[in-house]
Design an enzyme around this catalytic site. Structure first.
Site, PDB file in Angstrom:
ATOM      1  N   SER A 113       0.839  -1.192   0.000  1.00  0.00           N
ATOM      2  CA  SER A 113       0.000   0.000   0.000  1.00  0.00           C
ATOM      3  C   SER A 113       0.879   1.250   0.000  1.00  0.00           C
ATOM      4  CB  SER A 113      -0.972  -0.041   1.188  1.00  0.00           C
ATOM      5  OG  SER A 113      -1.998   0.915   1.043  1.00  0.00           O
ATOM      6  N   GLU A 211      -1.798  -2.615  -8.101  1.00  0.00           N
ATOM      7  CA  GLU A 211      -3.007  -2.903  -7.319  1.00  0.00           C
ATOM      8  C   GLU A 211      -3.469  -1.605  -6.694  1.00  0.00           C
ATOM      9  OE1 GLU A 211      -3.519  -3.205  -3.729  1.00  0.00           O
ATOM     10  OE2 GLU A 211      -1.525  -2.592  -3.085  1.00  0.00           O
ATOM     11  N   HIS A 276      -4.469  -5.563  -1.405  1.00  0.00           N
ATOM     12  CA  HIS A 276      -5.437  -5.354  -0.330  1.00  0.00           C
ATOM     13  C   HIS A 276      -6.510  -6.438  -0.237  1.00  0.00           C
ATOM     14  CE1 HIS A 276      -3.670  -1.321  -0.769  1.00  0.00           C
ATOM     15  NE2 HIS A 276      -4.091  -1.081   0.459  1.00  0.00           N
TER      16      HIS A 276
END
Length: 306
Positions: A113, A211, A276
């Site tokens: 992330s 992502e 995630h």
């Protein structure tokens, strides 16, 4: 990229918080899992801090940077695992002494992330391979046994996961095989890094991981278009698309990926199972590998850790 050594039972592993604030109860659960692997987690001094003015940061930029700097340069620390993402890694990346970090050599470094910003900095400023994987106080790590096991195997038995096999949902958006060096992460962080000292001039020779979480399709279109217009995807040899949690109906996302990425003419695999998602793979960055989009496999030339 220079690889770190694998972890062994008894190794001291620093837990740092380069981005958002860390719930103490979740941190305690994560530390217990690491201890169950035979590791000795060392919580950095500022992990549970709160920023004095904004509630989305785990303490001050200087404190978060100091924790990472000291952990990396401490020869008694064998690896560094982030506690969580959120936002803030970009704010402290320029406060790190990259000369000292390079001199200390590579260490196992894990996060995803927002930690994308640090993965890119370690790659471009230090030449170190890292691991795009789950974090100590993240729900995915705490609640999902396969996620825990894939990270454990990557850290302690890396030869057992030289082939990173996609989860069952993976399929080829553009079929084929490609060789390259893995890089990437969270799409919005790669886009936000354009124009900074951690921006790549191109993606030449790279297998790109992408992502995201919580972005509407039109915003993902904007992110991908910016990466394309900036030349960041020029020369990529293949693309792995991970999870897109809370980012709109997947049929809309699939159509977007066809529109924006299929024209690059390289193999693309979607829904690979990193990022995630509830069960997530640990994927090495800075690793020479072969992507087989049809089989849904990423096979490393060498284990992620020495």
């Amino acid at each position: 990229m220079a690889r770190a050594r694998r972890l062994r039972s008894g190794d001291r592993v620093a837990v740092v918080a380069p981005a958002g604030p860390v719930p103490e109860e979740r941190l305690a659960r994560g530390l217990a899992i690491l201890r169950g692997w035979g590791l000795e987690p060392v919580v950095a001094p500022h992990v549970l801090d709160a920023h004095p003015r904004v509630d989305y940061l785990a303490g001050t930029d200087e404190g978060r940077a100091r924790d990472l700097q000291e952990a990396w340069c401490d020869p008694a620390i064998a690896g560094v695992i982030c506690a969580r993402g959120g936002f803030g890694a970009q704010r402290m990346a320029d406060l790190l002494d990259w000369t000292a970090i390079r001199a200390a050599g590579p260490k196992a470094f894990v996060g995803y992330s927002d930690i994308t910003a640090l993965h890119e900095a370690f790659a471009l400023r230090a030449g170190f391979a890292t691991l795009y994987g789950p974090m100590v106080a993240a729900g995915t790590f705490l609640d999902d046994a396969p996620t825990q096991e894939h990270l454990r195997a990557t850290l302690l038995e890396p030869e057992s996961v030289r082939t990173v096999a996609a989860l069952g949902t993976a399929r080829a958006l553009v079929p084929g095989r490609a060789r390259g060096v893995t890089f990437g992460g969270c799409a919005c962080l790669l886009s936000a890094g354009l124009g900074t000292r951690d921006a790549r001039p191109s993606g030449r020779g790279g297998l790109l991981l992408l992502e995201e979480v919580g972005e509407e399709p039109y915003r993902l279109d904007r992110i991908l278009t910016q990466l394309l217009r900036a030349g960041a995807l020029e020369g990529v040899t293949g693309i792995l698309l991970g999870s897109w949690e809370d980012s709109g109906p997947y049929e809309e996302l699939h159509a977007l990926f066809v529109d924006r990425l299929a024209g690059l003419g390289v193999p693309v695999v979607e829904e690979y199972g990193f990022g995630h998602c509830p069960t997530t793979l640990t994927v090495p960055l800075g690793a020479a590998a072969v992507l087989d989009a049809d089989a849904g496999t990423l096979t490393l030339d060498e284990p992620a850790l020495v």
